[in-house]
Design an enzyme around this catalytic site. Structure first.
Site, PDB file in Angstrom:
ATOM      1  N   LYS A 286       0.827  -1.209   0.000  1.00 37.22           N
ATOM      2  CA  LYS A 286       0.000   0.000   0.000  1.00 37.22           C
ATOM      3  C   LYS A 286       0.863   1.262   0.000  1.00 37.22           C
ATOM      4  CE  LYS A 286      -3.183   2.634   2.854  1.00 37.22           C
ATOM      5  NZ  LYS A 286      -2.244   3.776   2.826  1.00 37.22           N
TER       6      LYS A 286
ATOM      7  N   LEU B 221      -4.908   0.032   7.074  1.00 38.00           N
ATOM      8  CA  LEU B 221      -3.753   0.895   7.288  1.00 38.00           C
ATOM      9  C   LEU B 221      -4.213   2.330   7.077  1.00 38.00           C
ATOM     10  CD1 LEU B 221      -0.930  -1.031   5.355  1.00 38.00           C
ATOM     11  CD2 LEU B 221      -1.294  -0.952   7.823  1.00 38.00           C
ATOM     12  N   ASP B 222      -3.715   3.247   7.884  1.00 42.83           N
ATOM     13  CA  ASP B 222      -4.106   4.648   7.754  1.00 42.83           C
ATOM     14  C   ASP B 222      -3.726   5.193   6.382  1.00 42.83           C
ATOM     15  OD1 ASP B 222      -5.143   4.653  10.292  1.00 42.83           O
ATOM     16  OD2 ASP B 222      -3.287   5.353  11.225  1.00 42.83           O
ATOM     17  N   ARG B 223      -4.330   6.306   6.024  1.00 44.23           N
ATOM     18  CA  ARG B 223      -4.177   6.854   4.673  1.00 44.23           C
ATOM     19  C   ARG B 223      -2.718   7.056   4.286  1.00 44.23           C
ATOM     20  NH1 ARG B 223      -4.142  12.095   2.400  1.00 44.23           N
ATOM     21  NH2 ARG B 223      -4.418  13.010   4.471  1.00 44.23           N
TER      22      ARG B 223
ATOM     23  N   THR C  21      -0.101   5.617   5.768  1.00 45.38           N
ATOM     24  CA  THR C  21       0.732   4.496   6.191  1.00 45.38           C
ATOM     25  C   THR C  21       0.978   3.585   4.997  1.00 45.38           C
ATOM     26  OG1 THR C  21      -0.156   4.558   8.443  1.00 45.38           O
ATOM     27  CG2 THR C  21       0.903   2.522   7.749  1.00 45.38           C
TER      28      THR C  21
END
Length: 251
Positions: A142, A177-179, A181
């Site tokens: 990601k 996962l955070d934006r 991350t």
């Protein structure tokens, strides 16, 4: 003196000073990449004695296909497992949907847990027919500025946008996962696996490598280990350490 052992024996010397030396420095029976291999006359050779020039090719990644067993049409399967195999949800979630009266078998609402069905039965969930799909797994690295959701009302790029067209099955991200991350994120339609990776009872731990814009003090590291209060509640790390012995802005 004639049969002296060890490193001082001039005739049958062992160790690193042996004149009958093997490996890359053997002049008589040299192996490895330095072995003299003559190419065609006039052909340029590289430092390893191999023909030089031409285009280098990198193998294309191949999609791995697994053989799927053809199910026995007369064999029965638990309803919650059928829904999990179809990628709808985990077995635990399927039991909840069944108890809520959201699942039908051959047009009849089923609320009894442990119900078994055959592959010839028609299963509906939320008024939609449930069809079996082959289990699909996509491992995504990601990037930043990408949200872990199937649909974003703000129009931001989602992880499903990145893998659009990779498969025909309906897949969902496992965890989030955070934006901003980056890192490994699994997308699949395997509800059982998703549950085993995310449900707290299985105690699956995650490791985060964090970079900060300034050095992290030791007292801050201890505070994170002891627990800190966030907007949505307290949180603490099971373990935390500096990523390197010299860099204090990585943990």
């Amino acid at each position: 003196q004639n049969r002296q052992g060890g490193y001082n024996n001039q005739n049958r010397q062992g160790g690193f000073n042996n004149r009958n030396q093997g490996g890359y420095n053997n002049q008589n029976r040299q192996g490895g990449f330095n072995k003299n291999r003559q190419g065609k006359p006039g052909m340029r050779q590289n430092q390893y004695g191999m023909p030089q020039g031409g285009k280098s090719f990198v193998p294309r990644p191949k999609r791995i296909e697994y053989e799927t067993e053809i199910p026995d049409p007369n064999a029965q399967i638990r309803l919650n497992k059928f829904m999990s195999n179809a990628g709808i949800c985990s077995r635990r979630e399927a039991d909840e949907f069944i108890q809520q009266g959201l699942v039908k078998v051959n047009g009849q609402v089923v609320t009894e847990l442990g119900t078994k069905i055959s592959h010839s039965d028609t299963v509906e969930y939320d008024e939609k027919v449930v069809a079996l799909e082959r289990k699909t797994y996509i491992l995504l690295n990601k990037p930043k500025d990408c949200v872990t959701t199937s649909d974003d009302p703000n129009g931001r790029t989602t992880v499903l946008d990145l893998v659009k067209g990779a498969c025909d099955e309906r897949i969902y991200p496992v965890g989030r996962l955070d934006r901003n991350t980056t890192g490994v994120l699994l997308l699949t339609n395997d509800g059982d696996l998703a549950s085993k990776l995310t449900h707290p009872k299985y105690v699956k731990k995650k490791i985060y490598h964090v970079w900060t814009d300034k050095d992290i003090a030791e007292e801050d590291m201890q505070r994170i280990a002891d627990g800190i209060e966030l907007e949505d509640g307290p949180i603490h790390a099971d373990a935390i350490s500096y990523a390197t012995e010299t860099d204090r802005n990585q943990a």
